[in-house]
Design an enzyme around this catalytic site. Structure first.
Site, PDB file in Angstrom:
ATOM      1  N   GLU A  41       0.857  -1.190   0.000  1.00  0.00           N
ATOM      2  CA  GLU A  41       0.000   0.000   0.000  1.00  0.00           C
ATOM      3  C   GLU A  41       0.891   1.236   0.000  1.00  0.00           C
ATOM      4  O   GLU A  41       1.849   1.322   0.771  1.00  0.00           O
ATOM      5  CB  GLU A  41      -0.890   0.007   1.248  1.00  0.00           C
ATOM      6  CG  GLU A  41      -1.669   1.299   1.443  1.00  0.00           C
ATOM      7  CD  GLU A  41      -2.276   1.416   2.835  1.00  0.00           C
ATOM      8  OE1 GLU A  41      -2.395   2.566   3.320  1.00  0.00           O
ATOM      9  OE2 GLU A  41      -2.625   0.391   3.447  1.00  0.00           O
ATOM     10  N   ARG A  45      -1.182  11.023   0.273  1.00  0.00           N
ATOM     11  CA  ARG A  45      -1.529  12.280   0.956  1.00  0.00           C
ATOM     12  C   ARG A  45      -1.004  13.511   0.248  1.00  0.00           C
ATOM     13  O   ARG A  45      -1.478  14.614   0.490  1.00  0.00           O
ATOM     14  CB  ARG A  45      -0.986  12.245   2.391  1.00  0.00           C
ATOM     15  CG  ARG A  45      -1.587  11.144   3.237  1.00  0.00           C
ATOM     16  CD  ARG A  45      -1.195  11.263   4.671  1.00  0.00           C
ATOM     17  NE  ARG A  45       0.246  11.206   4.852  1.00  0.00           N
ATOM     18  CZ  ARG A  45       0.851  11.324   6.019  1.00  0.00           C
ATOM     19  NH1 ARG A  45       0.135  11.528   7.104  1.00  0.00           N
ATOM     20  NH2 ARG A  45       2.161  11.246   6.117  1.00  0.00           N
ATOM     21  N   LYS A 131     -10.445  -2.333   7.794  1.00  0.00           N
ATOM     22  CA  LYS A 131      -9.167  -2.009   8.428  1.00  0.00           C
ATOM     23  C   LYS A 131      -9.462  -1.534   9.850  1.00  0.00           C
ATOM     24  O   LYS A 131     -10.202  -0.567  10.043  1.00  0.00           O
ATOM     25  CB  LYS A 131      -8.489  -0.910   7.612  1.00  0.00           C
ATOM     26  CG  LYS A 131      -7.345  -0.205   8.307  1.00  0.00           C
ATOM     27  CD  LYS A 131      -6.792   0.844   7.361  1.00  0.00           C
ATOM     28  CE  LYS A 131      -6.210   2.005   8.093  1.00  0.00           C
ATOM     29  NZ  LYS A 131      -5.589   2.975   7.175  1.00  0.00           N
TER      30      LYS A 131
END
Length: 197
Positions: A41, A45, A131
Site C-alpha cells: 500500500e 496524501r 481495516k
C-alpha cells in the site's frame, strides 16, 4: 462492492510505504515482494506520494503484483488513485461516499473502523473487509470479541503493528496485518518473511 478477497487471497502481511521518495518506495516494494509479501500500500496524501504510487504500480505490473492506494479520504483521491494504477483503496476511516467512488472505479475499498457501530455500518453497506485502526490501541482481544457478532467480517490490523507483535493479532483472528517502518528495520525482515510465509 468489489471484493477484497481476490486482492488479499492467502496473504497474511501487507506493507505500507508512507511518505518516501519515489525511488525508495519502489525499492522497498521490490524488497517486500522478494520477502514473499505480495500486498503493498502506498498512501496518497501529497502529489509526490501519488507519483510514488504510480511508479510502484508500474513496477508491480511488470512483476505480476498489485499495489493499493492508502489514506484515501476523498472522492478526488479515489480518482487520482485509479489513474495512478492502484488496484484497491484504503482509508483511515469509514466514509461511504469514498467507498462508493472506489466501487464506481472498479476498485475494492478497505475502510477504517474503530467501533462495532462503524463495523456494522460498513457491513450493511456491503463492505466485508475492514481495516481496524489503530490496531495497537484496540489490541488482539478486540478482534476476538468482534468475531462473535460479526463472523462474516475480515479484519486488517493497521497502526502500531510490527513483526514482533503481528503474531498476536493473527492468532486473534486478524486476517492480514499491515506493517510500515518494520520493512526498514533489518532485524525484522526475517520475522516478516516468516509471517508472510
Amino acid at each position: 462492492m468489489p471484493d477484497l478477497a481476490a486482492v488479499f487471497g492467502a496473504a497474511r502481511v501487507m506493507v505500507i510505504l508512507r511518505d518516501l521518495p519515489v525511488t525508495e518506495t519502489v525499492r522497498l516494494a521490490q524488497q517486500a515482494w522478494k520477502l514473499g509479501i505480495d500486498i503493498v500500500e502506498v498512501p496518497v496524501r501529497t502529489p509526490e506520494s501519488v507519483d510514488a504510487l504510480r511508479a510502484t504500480a508500474q513496477a508491480a505490473r511488470e512483476r505480476g503484483r498489485i499495489v493499493g492506494a492508502g489514506t484515501v479520504c476523498t472522492v478526488e483521491q479515489v480518482r487520482q488513485a485509479a489513474e495512478a494504477g492502484a488496484a484497491f483503496t484504503v482509508a483511515p476511516g469509514l466514509d461511504l461516499a469514498v467507498a462508493d467512488a472506489a466501487a464506481a472505479h472498479g476498485l475494492p475499498h478497505l475502510p477504517g473502523v474503530y467501533t462495532p457501530t462503524e463495523a456494522q455500518r460498513a457491513r450493511d453497506h456491503g463492505l466485508r473487509w475492514l481495516k481496524a485502526f489503530p490496531a495497537s490501541s484496540l489490541g488482539p482481544q478486540w478482534f476476538k470479541a468482534m468475531a462473535g457478532p460479526f463472523p462474516e467480517l475480515r479484519f486488517v490490523a493497521t497502526g502500531g503493528v510490527d513483526a514482533h507483535n503481528a503474531g498476536g493479532f493473527l492468532a486473534a483472528g486478524v486476517r492480514v496485518v499491515a506493517v510500515g517502518s518494520a520493512l526498514s528495520d533489518p532485524a525484522q525482515l526475517e520475522l516478516l518473511a516468516e509471517l508472510a510465509g
